[in-house]
Every structure is written in structure tokens, then in C-alpha cells.
Design a protein around this motif. Structure first.
Motif, PDB file in Angstrom:
ATOM      1  N   THR A  75       1.452   5.341   9.092  1.00 30.12           N
ATOM      2  CA  THR A  75       0.644   4.141   9.324  1.00 30.12           C
ATOM      3  C   THR A  75       0.084   4.138  10.732  1.00 30.12           C
ATOM      4  N   LEU A  76      -1.167   3.712  10.850  1.00 27.89           N
ATOM      5  CA  LEU A  76      -1.824   3.541  12.145  1.00 27.89           C
ATOM      6  C   LEU A  76      -2.366   2.109  12.197  1.00 27.89           C
ATOM      7  N   VAL A  77      -1.897   1.332  13.169  1.00 26.25           N
ATOM      8  CA  VAL A  77      -2.274  -0.069  13.291  1.00 26.25           C
ATOM      9  C   VAL A  77      -2.893  -0.298  14.661  1.00 26.25           C
ATOM     10  N   MET A  78      -3.973  -1.080  14.699  1.00 22.15           N
ATOM     11  CA  MET A  78      -4.578  -1.447  15.975  1.00 22.15           C
ATOM     12  C   MET A  78      -4.957  -2.916  15.955  1.00 22.15           C
ATOM     13  N   TYR A  79      -4.570  -3.624  17.027  1.00 20.55           N
ATOM     14  CA  TYR A  79      -4.989  -5.003  17.246  1.00 20.55           C
ATOM     15  C   TYR A  79      -6.052  -5.005  18.353  1.00 20.55           C
ATOM     16  N   SER A  80      -6.936  -5.980  18.313  1.00 21.46           N
ATOM     17  CA  SER A  80      -8.007  -6.042  19.309  1.00 21.46           C
ATOM     18  C   SER A  80      -7.522  -6.478  20.687  1.00 21.46           C
ATOM     19  N   ALA A  81      -6.291  -6.980  20.785  1.00 20.91           N
ATOM     20  CA  ALA A  81      -5.740  -7.405  22.077  1.00 20.91           C
ATOM     21  C   ALA A  81      -4.250  -7.082  22.104  1.00 20.91           C
ATOM     22  N   ALA A  82      -3.667  -7.204  23.276  1.00 22.53           N
ATOM     23  CA  ALA A  82      -2.252  -6.887  23.449  1.00 22.53           C
ATOM     24  C   ALA A  82      -1.379  -7.837  22.636  1.00 22.53           C
TER      25      ALA A  82
ATOM     26  N   ILE B  57       0.834  -1.203   0.000  1.00 24.85           N
ATOM     27  CA  ILE B  57       0.000   0.000   0.000  1.00 24.85           C
ATOM     28  C   ILE B  57       0.866   1.249   0.000  1.00 24.85           C
ATOM     29  N   ASN B  58       1.917   1.212   0.801  1.00 26.80           N
ATOM     30  CA  ASN B  58       2.821   2.371   0.864  1.00 26.80           C
ATOM     31  C   ASN B  58       3.523   2.607  -0.468  1.00 26.80           C
ATOM     32  N   SER B  59       3.878   1.533  -1.150  1.00 24.29           N
ATOM     33  CA  SER B  59       4.585   1.685  -2.425  1.00 24.29           C
ATOM     34  C   SER B  59       3.709   2.339  -3.484  1.00 24.29           C
ATOM     35  N   ARG B  60       2.379   2.266  -3.299  1.00 25.63           N
ATOM     36  CA  ARG B  60       1.472   2.923  -4.244  1.00 25.63           C
ATOM     37  C   ARG B  60       1.268   4.389  -3.916  1.00 25.63           C
ATOM     38  N   GLY B  61       1.874   4.867  -2.813  1.00 24.19           N
ATOM     39  CA  GLY B  61       1.836   6.294  -2.502  1.00 24.19           C
ATOM     40  C   GLY B  61       0.772   6.715  -1.518  1.00 24.19           C
ATOM     41  N   ALA B  62       0.083   5.772  -0.867  1.00 19.49           N
ATOM     42  CA  ALA B  62      -0.956   6.154   0.089  1.00 19.49           C
ATOM     43  C   ALA B  62      -0.367   7.034   1.182  1.00 19.49           C
ATOM     44  N   GLY B  63      -1.045   8.160   1.470  1.00 19.91           N
ATOM     45  CA  GLY B  63      -0.551   9.074   2.498  1.00 19.91           C
ATOM     46  C   GLY B  63      -0.885   8.608   3.903  1.00 19.91           C
ATOM     47  N   VAL B  64      -2.081   8.050   4.072  1.00 18.50           N
ATOM     48  CA  VAL B  64      -2.520   7.524   5.363  1.00 18.50           C
ATOM     49  C   VAL B  64      -2.867   6.051   5.194  1.00 18.50           C
ATOM     50  N   LYS B  65      -2.265   5.227   6.037  1.00 20.03           N
ATOM     51  CA  LYS B  65      -2.490   3.779   5.979  1.00 20.03           C
ATOM     52  C   LYS B  65      -2.983   3.322   7.351  1.00 20.03           C
ATOM     53  N   ILE B  66      -4.152   2.671   7.386  1.00 20.47           N
ATOM     54  CA  ILE B  66      -4.755   2.242   8.649  1.00 20.47           C
ATOM     55  C   ILE B  66      -5.077   0.753   8.557  1.00 20.47           C
ATOM     56  N   ALA B  67      -4.665  -0.004   9.565  1.00 21.78           N
ATOM     57  CA  ALA B  67      -4.970  -1.439   9.637  1.00 21.78           C
ATOM     58  C   ALA B  67      -5.607  -1.736  10.985  1.00 21.78           C
ATOM     59  N   LEU B  68      -6.795  -2.330  10.963  1.00 21.00           N
ATOM     60  CA  LEU B  68      -7.536  -2.687  12.173  1.00 21.00           C
ATOM     61  C   LEU B  68      -7.759  -4.193  12.159  1.00 21.00           C
ATOM     62  N   LEU B  69      -7.116  -4.913  13.071  1.00 22.18           N
ATOM     63  CA  LEU B  69      -7.175  -6.372  13.077  1.00 22.18           C
ATOM     64  C   LEU B  69      -7.857  -6.886  14.335  1.00 22.18           C
ATOM     65  N   ASP B  70      -9.009  -7.518  14.153  1.00 20.37           N
ATOM     66  CA  ASP B  70      -9.685  -8.209  15.249  1.00 20.37           C
ATOM     67  C   ASP B  70      -9.409  -9.692  15.049  1.00 20.37           C
ATOM     68  N   ALA B  71      -8.178 -10.083  15.314  1.00 18.19           N
ATOM     69  CA  ALA B  71      -7.721 -11.430  14.955  1.00 18.19           C
ATOM     70  C   ALA B  71      -6.920 -12.095  16.068  1.00 18.19           C
ATOM     71  N   SER B  72      -6.955 -11.520  17.272  1.00 15.55           N
ATOM     72  CA  SER B  72      -6.191 -12.086  18.389  1.00 15.55           C
ATOM     73  C   SER B  72      -7.021 -13.132  19.108  1.00 15.55           C
ATOM     74  N   ARG B  73      -7.460 -14.124  18.362  1.00 12.88           N
ATOM     75  CA  ARG B  73      -8.341 -15.158  18.912  1.00 12.88           C
ATOM     76  C   ARG B  73      -7.575 -16.460  19.145  1.00 12.88           C
ATOM     77  N   ARG B  74      -8.062 -17.226  20.100  1.00 17.20           N
ATOM     78  CA  ARG B  74      -7.564 -18.600  20.231  1.00 17.20           C
ATOM     79  C   ARG B  74      -7.972 -19.345  18.974  1.00 17.20           C
ATOM     80  N   ASN B  75      -7.020 -20.003  18.369  1.00 13.89           N
ATOM     81  CA  ASN B  75      -7.322 -20.621  17.073  1.00 13.89           C
ATOM     82  C   ASN B  75      -7.032 -22.123  17.111  1.00 13.89           C
ATOM     83  N   PRO B  76      -7.549 -22.856  16.140  1.00  9.35           N
ATOM     84  CA  PRO B  76      -7.384 -24.313  16.154  1.00  9.35           C
ATOM     85  C   PRO B  76      -6.063 -24.794  15.564  1.00  9.35           C
TER      86      PRO B  76
END
Length: 485
Positions: A177-184, A137-156
Motif C-alpha cells: 500500500t502507498l498512501v499520501m495525504y496533502s498535509a502532515a 481492496i486488499n481482501s480482493r487480492g489487489a497487488g498494489v493499493k494507492i490512496a491519495l487524499l486531499d482532505a486535510s482542510r479546515r472543516n465546518p
């Protein structure tokens, strides 16, 4: 006439907002909800509903959006390729992913539904690296990049090559870039057992606030999740934003925003400084405790975590005891009857299942252990309102607002209480106070519309209701389940 004028102004605002967005670059978003993993015991309940709610909000905020559900690896890669192709220099690019995530070699991977993972190297083969996505995404020149991941789950998967689930890893992201995970970092959480995740419920509250900078919106989300979960879930944030960005620019309100619904003589609300404390609780002519109102109430649809609701009939206590989340919390309470966090969380789950009496009992115990617990007081106020115990509900809401005068959820709860009691002026006062704090709080906007209609201000009430329905088409049904029509 007022309605036509307001709609015309909303259209003008919409055009202005579009022009401003174009000048600052277009907004692009890819939203993915993966729930049906064949290797899991059952489909996840939250990701699809959460992805749809996030997608709806981003559309209202002017994002050009693609949403994908239960995507395979090939489908995810094609979706990312389409996102990359849309981005031009200076644009905003946002990713939301809900599903399973795994870290490997200090990178975080989003897992497609068809991943075949038996050893750690399979994670890197079948997963989608967050760092790789942000780099592209950055290589395409995006000025603001935001990633929101609700993926900190116990998985199989991780149990096959690790003795524990490791959660997600810190991300090495490009500037802007602004990144947020749903858990620590390196921690996992279990699903709430409801249809929506606590993380997304709190996130949607904050990104709906006009003119609130993105970093502040996510920081507020972290505080909300931490508080509602009793510090069992603490989201992680990383930011290198070099420019201001707001999901809803306050100077260009969305046509459906609550700010457009204010009467013409009132100035628009400001979120630049804290809202003034509400006046003391208005006197309400409630029925006596021996004669509560007879209201037909069916279980409500899901709402934010501090006021959870359910859309299932109240199940038998025996069936509830078999629910995995309730079973886990009950084990904690059996081991320690004064586990205030487990009591509060179980109360929330009971409400989501429509088991209101059991929920009230858990909130009773929570408040017994900590009489100043404003979240538990608000939850009990809301549940008592739904079941018709308006005297007890008013006492709870007043106490919550005495302890925290600008507690928006308690203002919203007391507004609903006043609406059910027929105290329409008091309901308008409470909903006004809530909307000054969060102008896009749909429940307060719709409730205020009903109260205005009942108070004789039909055009203003119609406009509030129209704006609320534009923001959330299910709001009418939601209020009907509260016994309010």
C-alpha cells in the motif's frame, strides 16, 4: 507521412502497453471530488476541478476509472462496492479523494456531502474509513493499493466538538500500500483561493513522468508542495509497496505522450539520470525596454503552482482585499512586512486572480528579501512574460536557471518568453530541455510545436501540437490567453 508513421507507432505502443498492463494485472481507480457541503459557508473551489484533472490523467495512464462528484454517503458506498467488485488478484487499485476529512479514534474518515456531524461519534457513523476501504481492496487480492487524499482542510464540523481541526491520522494499511495525504499528520491547510489545489498541481507534474516509480513520484510531489508553500504545507507519505509500479511505464509510452513527438532522428529522452544543464541563455533580440511589444493579454487559465494563472479579469484592489485568503496573508504582512512566505503566497494568489501588478510587487519584495529565491524569480519571469515585459522576464529566468540549472518550470517559462519574442530556435532549445526532464509537460510540448511550425518544421510542429492537445484539450485556449496563437 511523418504524422501517419508517428500515429501508427503510437498505436503499436498503445497495444503493447495494454498487453503489458494485462499481464501485470488491470488498473482500477475511483476518483471522488466533494465540494458542496451544506454545512460549509460556501462550496469548495478545488475538489471538482482537481478530481476531473486527476481522472483525465489516470485514463491516459490506462486506468479503468469511475469519477464521482458531490457524493452522498450512500453514493460513496455504492461507488466503493463497484470498485471492490472489479478487482481481481494482482490488480492495481487507486483511490483519489478531495473534500473534507476528519480523524476519529486514530482513523481517517472521508466525509460525504450529506454527513450530519455534531459530535465525534457522528464521524464514525457518516464518514467512510480509509483503513476499511484499503482492507477491503486488499481482501480482493489487489497487488498494489494507492490512496491519495486531499482532505486535510479546515472543516465546518470539528468546531462543534473540538476547539481545533485535527487533520488526518496515520493509516494502518496492508502490505503493498502507498498512501499520501496533502498535509502532515494532524495538520490542516486552507484552500489556496484558486480553482486547483497546490497538492494536485504538483502531483500531476510528477505522475506524468514516464518510468518514474510511484514512491519517487510522490516523494517529488512532497518536495514540490513543501517548496511552493514555503514549508507551510508538507504532505505525508506511508509506503509498504512490495513491487515496482509506475503510473507511466517508460518502455510503453502513452500514444499522446511527448516522447512520441520527438523527430525520428533523435533518441528518446531518459529520466534515469539528471538532464544535462542547459546551455547559457541564448541571445534574444528583444525589444528595448522603452518599446515593449504590444500584446493583448487576457488572464490565463490555471497552471502549476510555480506558475499560477487565473481565468478571471483583474479585479479592483478593494475587491481583492476582501478575499479571505488575501486578507489573511495581508494581516501577516502588516504584522511583519518581511514575512517572505506570506509575500510569496500572496503574490501567487494575486496571479490566480489576474492582479498582475500587485503580484509583481509581492514577488519584488520576496526577491528583495532573498535574491536567490528561484521560485519567486520564475514566478516573476512568467508574469512579466504574460504582461509583455520581456526584457525583465528574461533577466529573471536567466537568474533562476543560473541558480538552479535544471529548473524545469524556469525552462518552460523562458521557452514561452522566447516564443513571444519570436526567437523560435531559442524557444525550441528551452522546451527541449524541459521535456527531457518531464516528457509530458504539456505547456512545453505545445510551445515547442508552435515554435517548430514558425521555424518551418511544419509536420514536426503539428505532431507536437496534436500530442499536447490529446493530453490537455484546453492547452490552445491557455496559450491564447498568454497572447500566443
Amino acid at each position: 507521412m511523418k504524422i501517419r508513421l508517428a500515429l501508427l507507432l503510437a498505436l503499436i505502443f498503445s497495444v503493447a502497453s495494454t498487453a503489458s498492463s494485462s499481464a501485470a494485472g488491470d488498473r482500477h481507480a475511483l476518483v471522488i471530488g466533494n465540494a458542496k457541503y451544506p454545512d460549509a459557508d460556501a462550496p469548495l473551489k478545488e475538489p471538482i476541478n482537481d478530481a476531473r484533472d486527476v481522472a483525465d490523467e489516470l485514463k491516459r495512464d490506462g486506468f479503468k476509472l469511475e469519477i464521482g462528484e458531490n457524493l452522498t454517503g450512500d453514493a460513496m458506498r455504492r461507488a466503493f462496492d463497484r470498485l471492490y467488485a472489479e478487482i481481481k488478484p494482482g490488480d492495481v487499485a487507486l483511490l483519489f479523494f478531495s473534500g473534507y476529512g476528519i480523524q476519529s479514534n486514530r482513523q481517517s474518515y472521508m466525509i460525504p456531502v450529506d454527513a450530519q456531524i455534531w459530535q465525534e461519534s457522528d464521524v464514525r457513523r457518516d464518514g467512510i474509513s480509509l483503513e476499511t476501504v484499503l482492507g477491503e481492496i486488499n481482501s480482493r487480492g489487489a497487488g498494489v493499493k494507492i490512496a491519495l487524499l486531499d482532505a486535510s482542510r479546515r472543516n465546518p464540523y470539528e468546531r462543534r466538538f473540538r476547539s481545533f481541526s485535527a487533520g488526518l491520522a496515520p493509516v494502518v494499511a496492508p502490505n503493498g500500500t502507498l498512501v499520501m495525504y496533502s498535509a502532515a499528520l494532524s495538520s490542516v491547510v486552507s484552500d489556496s483561493g484558486g480553482d486547483h489545489s497546490l497538492f494536485v498541481q504538483e502531483l500531476l507534474k510528477e505522475i506524468r513522468v514516464p518510468d518514474l516509480m510511484a514512491e519517487e513520484a510522490l516523494n517529488r510531489t512532497r518536495v514540490g508542495v513543501t517548496r511552493a508553500s514555503r514549508q507551510e504545507q508538507i504532505p505525508w507519505i506511508s509506503s509498504s509497496l512490495a513491487e515496482d509500479f509506475s503510473f507511466v511505464p517508460g518502455g510503453n509510452p502513452h500514444p499522446a505522450a511527448a516522447i512520441a513527438a520527438l523527430p525520428p532522428t533523435e533518441p528518446p529522452p531518459s529520466t534515469a539520470s539528471p538532464a544535462p544543464a542547459p546551455s547559457p541563455a541564448p541571445a534574444v533580440n528583444l525589444p528595448t525596454p522603452t518599446a515593449p511589444p504590444k500584446v493583448e493579454v487576457t488572464p490565463p487559465t490555471p497552471t502549476p503552482a510555480d506558475k499560477p494563472a487565473g481565468n478571471n479579469p483583474a479585479p479592483a484592489e478593494v475587491a481583492l482585499a476582501d478575499d479571505p485568503t488575501i486578507k489573511s496573508l495581508t494581516a501577516k504582512i502588516d504584522a511583519n512586512p518581511d514575512d517572505i512566505n506570506a509575500l510569496y503566497r500572496r503574490g501567487q494568489v494575486y496571479v490566480s486572480k489576474g492582479a498582475y501588478k500587485l503580484a509583481i510587487k509581492d514577488f519584488d519584495d520576496t526577491i528583495r528579501l532573498n535574491p536567490k529565491d528561484v521560485e519567486a524569480l520564475n514566478n516573476r519571469c512568467w508574469v512579466r512574460t504574460v504582461v509583455g515585459d520581456l526584457q525583465g522576464a528574461l533577466k529573471d529566468c536567466n537568474e533562476a536557471l543560473r541558480l538552479r540549472p535544471n529548473f524545469v518550470d524556469a525552462l518552460d517559462s523562458r521557452g514561452l518568453l522566447n516564443l513571444k519574442a519570436g526567437a523560435n530556435k531559442n524557444a525550441i532549445t528551452d522546451f527541449d530541455a524541459a521535456l527531457k526532464i518531464n516528457p509530458r509537460l504539456t505547456s512545453s510540448l505545445y510551445g515547442r510545436g508552435l515554435a517548430k511550425q514558425r521555424n518551418g518544421a511544419i509536420p514536426e510542429g503539428d505532431l507536437d501540437i496534436a500530442n499536447a492537445r490529446a493530453m490537455d484539450p484546453n492547452i490552445v485556449q491557455e496559450f491564447e490567453t498568454y497572447g500566443v496563437r
